[in-house]
Write an enzyme that holds these catalytic residues in place. Structure first.
Site, PDB file in Angstrom:
ATOM      1  CD  GLU A 274      30.153  18.114  39.954  1.00 46.66           C
ATOM      2  OE1 GLU A 274      30.493  18.224  41.154  1.00 46.66           O
ATOM      3  OE2 GLU A 274      29.986  17.015  39.408  1.00 46.66           O
ATOM      4  CD  GLU A 324      21.808  14.595  44.118  1.00 42.87           C
ATOM      5  OE1 GLU A 324      21.878  13.471  43.566  1.00 42.87           O
ATOM      6  OE2 GLU A 324      22.649  15.499  43.933  1.00 42.87           O
ATOM      7  CE  LYS A 327      26.291  13.772  45.958  1.00 40.99           C
ATOM      8  NZ  LYS A 327      27.021  14.982  45.547  1.00 40.99           N
ATOM      9  CD  GLU A 335      29.594  15.445  48.584  1.00 37.76           C
ATOM     10  OE1 GLU A 335      28.835  15.156  47.647  1.00 37.76           O
ATOM     11  OE2 GLU A 335      30.525  16.253  48.462  1.00 37.76           O
TER      12      GLU A 335
END
Length: 494
Positions: A274, A324, A327, A335
């Site tokens: 990542e 998203e 999250k 985030e």
């Protein structure tokens, strides 16, 4: 002449099969280029087929998943996309304690997809950052046994040469005693465990997967030199025995290389699982910095120079592909905003991955939306009415308000705009159900787009009923308020 014709036919025949063999060998070669993390913690995730097309249209040939969702994996079949399938941390205990459970997991989530759906699964990620210090050791005793059992299950299934195990780890598993890469070693409290895992990976021809986040360093340390997070060469270099480090990625990566080398595993392959930069939720999380970082990283690795301690190609997965909205925000509001694409597949900024003819990101195709309407706070509402604050708290607790606040994309909104944003977020999350815009009669539906500047009031994706989140029934009086996810947000906003 007859003999010549026979020989020509033989040459053609051999040429055909030779070409076919060459094509097969090419297909077996590791896929080069950038990969992407595909997370699905969203209230309205794009359909798997849409995301797979998004990957292919953008020339992204490697996908890293955080679970083994059947429909997602099936959609990746016959695409030529390499897959790293994930095992969530909450499954580690079961897999560590039961070989049968590991064999069943491999059978259902690896063997079936390879044999029946032609999914090119290359890795199984056992856990996700399980040794993160904020987990307080919850997964320390079970990660390695789970890793061993999954490897044994792959061997039993006859897949261990094709599918490799790994454990995506946070960069906090190592540190430097000298603040230089050459001082790198594994964290003291897990040092012996890390050596066990590293040896196991090495013995099985598996890679060490590490997640590196310069943004987090900037976010958590106000004294962190901003320029050192990027790849422009503008930072004051860090000198380590004559080696100059101009960016944090190289220095962090090579701290790991030193840790491996120091413990006898200097040749173990490394995957950057990542790496990326968020676009909202913090003053340093914005599209300018994200574009600068990700483009800089792409240019950095495309040169093939690697890092000072590891020259050559860098195997990496951008974090992440798509935003998203569900999250956890415990690490920070950012985030929910790591995607290079928005929740509905729109490119956030210019980014040349070196994989398309145009050098630009290609948006998702054929995305269906709900009706063009929004929920806002009635202009006549009194902001000092306690029901307004309660309603916003309720909405933000059950939807996404992380684009509100200081330094965010919607920081230009006034108090009325903040409330409207919260109302609309809740309204869209609940599929534009009329009752989701009541808010004790404080809300109203409008067909005039309230978006302004960088602040986007979304319209939700129209998903099939089976894929839609369960609609919440809300009384006009909003009896019973849900626990706040964003504590005290409205106090700041007003």
């Amino acid at each position: 002449m007859g003999l010549c014709r026979k020989n020509e036919g033989l040459v053609v025949w051999l040429g055909f099969w030779g070409l076919l063999l060459w094509l097969c060998l090419m297909m077996m070669r590791p896929v080069s280029g950038i990969g992407a993390n595909w997370g699905t913690q969203a209230s309205h995730p794009l359909p798997p087929a849409t995301v797979v097309r998004l990957l292919r249209d953008n020339g992204i040939r490697k996908a890293k998943l955080f679970d083994a969702d059947y429909d997602t994996l099936k959609a990746l079949g016959r695409t030529g996309i390499e897959v790293m399938v994930g095992i969530p941390n909450d499954m580690l205990a079961t897999l560590a304690s039961s070989m049968k459970a590991a064999e069943k997991w491999v059978s259902q989530n690896v063997s079936t997809h390879i044999s029946s759906n032609n999914v090119d699964i290359r890795y199984v990620a056992v856990g996700n950052e399980p040794f993160l210090q904020t987990y307080n050791g919850s997964f320390i005793s079970i990660t390695f046994p789970a890793l061993q059992n999954i490897q044994s299950a792959l061997i039993k299934a006859g897949l261990s040469s094709q599918v490799k195990v790994t454990v995506p780890l946070n960069a906090d598993v190592y540190s430097s005693s000298t603040s230089l890469p050459s001082g790198g070693d594994f964290r003291a409290d897990i040092h012996d465990l890390m050596l066990q895992i590293v040896k196991f990976l090495n013995d099985n021809g598996a890679p060490f997967t590490i997640n590196i986040y310069p943004f987090i360093s900037l976010y958590s340390d106000s004294n962190f030199p901003v320029e050192y997070a990027f790849f422009d060469g503008k930072a004051t270099p860090l000198n380590d025995g004559g080696i100059s480090y101009y960016n944090m990625f190289d220095a962090n990566h090579d701290t790991l290389v030193w840790a491996l080398q120091k413990n006898g595993f200097g040749n173990l392959s490394i995957i950057v699982g990542e790496i990326g930069w968020p676009t909202d939720g913090d003053i340093n999380a914005n599209t300018n910095y994200a574009q600068r970082f990700n483009q800089g990283f792409m240019s950095h690795i495309s040169s093939g120079k690697g890092t000072p301690m590891r020259p050559g190609a860098v195997d990496a997965y951008l974090f992440s592909l798509i935003d998203e909205d569900q999250k956890s925000i415990d690490p920070g509001y950012f985030e929910r905003h790591w995607g290079i694409f928005t929740f509905d597949g729109l490119a956030k900024y210019a980014l040349n991955l070196g994989t398309t003819n145009t050098g630009a990101l290609v948006p998702a195709k054929n995305v269906q939306y709900l009706e063009r309407k929004w929920c806002i706070l009635k202009p006549s509402a009194k902001l000092d009415n306690t029901l307004v604050g309660n309603s916003v708290s309720y909405a933000c607790g059950l939807a996404d308000c992380t684009s509100l606040g200081y330094g965010t994309s919607c920081s230009n909104l006034d108090a009325l705009g903040n409330a409207s944003y919260a109302f609309n977020s809740y309204f869209q999350t609940n599929d534009q159900d009329d009752i989701a815009c009541k808010f004790s009669n404080l809300g109203m539906i409008t067909k005039s787009d309230p978006s302004t500047g960088s602040c986007r009031f979304i319209i939700m994706i129209d998903l099939p009923i089976s894929a839609s989140p369960r609609r919440r029934l809300i009384s006009s009086g909003l009896s019973g308020f849900a626990p706040m996810t964003i504590v005290g947000l409205f106090i700041v906003l007003l």
